[in-house]
Design a protein around this motif. Structure first.
Motif, PDB file in Angstrom:
ATOM      1  N   SER A  54       0.828  -1.215   0.000  1.00 10.45           N
ATOM      2  CA  SER A  54       0.000   0.000   0.000  1.00 10.45           C
ATOM      3  C   SER A  54       0.857   1.257   0.000  1.00 10.45           C
ATOM      4  CB  SER A  54      -0.918   0.013   1.219  1.00 10.45           C
ATOM      5  OG  SER A  54      -1.847  -1.027   1.146  1.00 10.45           O
ATOM      6  N   ILE A  55       1.939   1.244   0.741  1.00 12.43           N
ATOM      7  CA  ILE A  55       2.833   2.404   0.771  1.00 12.43           C
ATOM      8  C   ILE A  55       3.544   2.572  -0.574  1.00 12.43           C
ATOM      9  CG2 ILE A  55       4.960   3.281   1.822  1.00 12.43           C
ATOM     10  CD1 ILE A  55       3.922   2.198   4.489  1.00 12.43           C
ATOM     11  N   ALA A  56       3.832   1.462  -1.239  1.00 12.51           N
ATOM     12  CA  ALA A  56       4.504   1.537  -2.543  1.00 12.51           C
ATOM     13  C   ALA A  56       3.659   2.264  -3.581  1.00 12.51           C
ATOM     14  CB  ALA A  56       4.857   0.135  -3.033  1.00 12.51           C
ATOM     15  N   PHE A  57       2.331   2.266  -3.411  1.00 12.38           N
ATOM     16  CA  PHE A  57       1.464   2.985  -4.349  1.00 12.38           C
ATOM     17  C   PHE A  57       1.751   4.473  -4.356  1.00 12.38           C
ATOM     18  CE2 PHE A  57      -2.292  -0.204  -4.080  1.00 12.38           C
ATOM     19  CZ  PHE A  57      -1.637  -1.043  -4.934  1.00 12.38           C
ATOM     20  N   ALA A  63       7.444   6.723  -8.878  1.00 13.22           N
ATOM     21  CA  ALA A  63       8.801   7.228  -9.105  1.00 13.22           C
ATOM     22  C   ALA A  63       9.563   6.340 -10.083  1.00 13.22           C
ATOM     23  CB  ALA A  63       9.550   7.338  -7.784  1.00 13.22           C
ATOM     24  N   ALA A  64       9.400   5.041  -9.953  1.00 13.65           N
ATOM     25  CA  ALA A  64      10.103   4.120 -10.857  1.00 13.65           C
ATOM     26  C   ALA A  64       9.625   4.291 -12.302  1.00 13.65           C
ATOM     27  CB  ALA A  64       9.891   2.682 -10.396  1.00 13.65           C
ATOM     28  N   MET A  90       2.504   2.664 -15.245  1.00 11.93           N
ATOM     29  CA  MET A  90       2.072   2.977 -13.881  1.00 11.93           C
ATOM     30  C   MET A  90       0.663   2.440 -13.638  1.00 11.93           C
ATOM     31  SD  MET A  90       2.095   6.675 -11.931  1.00 11.93           S
ATOM     32  CE  MET A  90       3.359   7.240 -13.022  1.00 11.93           C
ATOM     33  N   LEU A  91      -0.234   2.639 -14.591  1.00 10.25           N
ATOM     34  CA  LEU A  91      -1.604   2.163 -14.440  1.00 10.25           C
ATOM     35  C   LEU A  91      -1.642   0.646 -14.282  1.00 10.25           C
ATOM     36  CD1 LEU A  91      -4.664   2.828 -14.515  1.00 10.25           C
ATOM     37  CD2 LEU A  91      -4.542   2.421 -16.972  1.00 10.25           C
ATOM     38  N   LEU A  92      -0.937  -0.075 -15.135  1.00  7.40           N
ATOM     39  CA  LEU A  92      -0.945  -1.537 -15.065  1.00  7.40           C
ATOM     40  C   LEU A  92      -0.301  -2.035 -13.775  1.00  7.40           C
ATOM     41  CD1 LEU A  92      -0.163  -2.495 -18.766  1.00  7.40           C
ATOM     42  CD2 LEU A  92      -2.364  -2.548 -17.567  1.00  7.40           C
ATOM     43  N   THR A  93       0.779  -1.381 -13.347  1.00 10.23           N
ATOM     44  CA  THR A  93       1.436  -1.793 -12.110  1.00 10.23           C
ATOM     45  C   THR A  93       0.540  -1.538 -10.904  1.00 10.23           C
ATOM     46  OG1 THR A  93       3.577  -1.284 -13.108  1.00 10.23           O
ATOM     47  CG2 THR A  93       3.529  -1.568 -10.730  1.00 10.23           C
TER      48      THR A  93
END
Length: 146
Positions: A54-57, A63-64, A90-93
Motif C-alpha cells: 500500500s505504501i509503494a502505491f 517514481a520508478a 504505472m496504471l498496469l502496475t
C-alpha cells in the motif's frame, strides 16, 4: 414458487452461479498453542506485506515509472512515447498491486480464521486508508518545508 426477492438478490430472475450470500460455518476451533502462535505470526507478516504494498502505491511505483519514462525520453528523444510508457506502465502496475492486495487480504482472513479468530472482514480498507493518510502527511511536510 421462488419469486421472493430475498431468494434471488432482489431480482425476479435466477441468481448467477457464485453470487449467493456468503455463509460462514460456526466459530473456528481453537488450535494448539504453538500452531495458533504460528498462525498469528503469519497473519502479522501478511499484514506487514499489505502495508508495504500500500505504501509503494504512493512513492516507489510512480517514481520508478517516471524514471523509466525519463530514460526513454533521454534515449529516444520522444516525449510522447515517454509519457505514454510511464502512464500505461504505472496504471498496469497499480492495478496489479490492487489485485495482489486483494489476494493478500483474502489470505490474511483465512490465516486469521485458522488462528482461532472469527475473522469475517478483511483489512484492505484500513490498511490502504492508513497508507494514504501517512503518504499525504509526508507529502504535505515535504511540500511545505522543502
Amino acid at each position: 414458487m421462488r419469486t421472493d426477492p430475498t431468494d434471488n438478490g432482489g431480482l425476479f430472475i435466477g441468481r448467477r452461479p457464485g453470487t449467493a450470500p456468503l455463509r460462514y460455518r460456526g466459530a473456528p476451533q481453537r488450535s494448539a498453542g504453538a500452531r495458533r502462535a504460528f498462525d498469528r505470526l503469519l497473519a502479522a507478516a501478511v499484514l506487514a506485506v499489505m502495508v508495504l504494498v500500500s505504501i509503494a502505491f504512493w512513492g516507489p511505483i510512480p517514481a520508478a515509472w517516471l524514471w523509466l519514462g525519463a530514460q526513454v525520453e533521454h534515449h529516444t528523444g520522444s516525449g510522447g512515447l515517454a509519457i505514454a510508457l510511464s502512464s500505461v506502465g504505472m496504471l498496469l502496475t497499480l492495478l496489479a498491486g490492487l489485485v495482489l492486495l486483494k489476494q493478500l487480504d483474502h489470505f490474511w482472513m483465512l490465516v486469521r480464521r485458522a488462528s482461532g479468530c472469527d475473522q469475517r472482514t478483511g483489512a484492505i480498507g484500513p490498511v490502504f486508508t492508513a497508507a494514504t493518510v501517512v503518504a499525504v502527511a509526508l507529502f504535505a511536510i515535504w511540500f511545505l518545508v522543502f
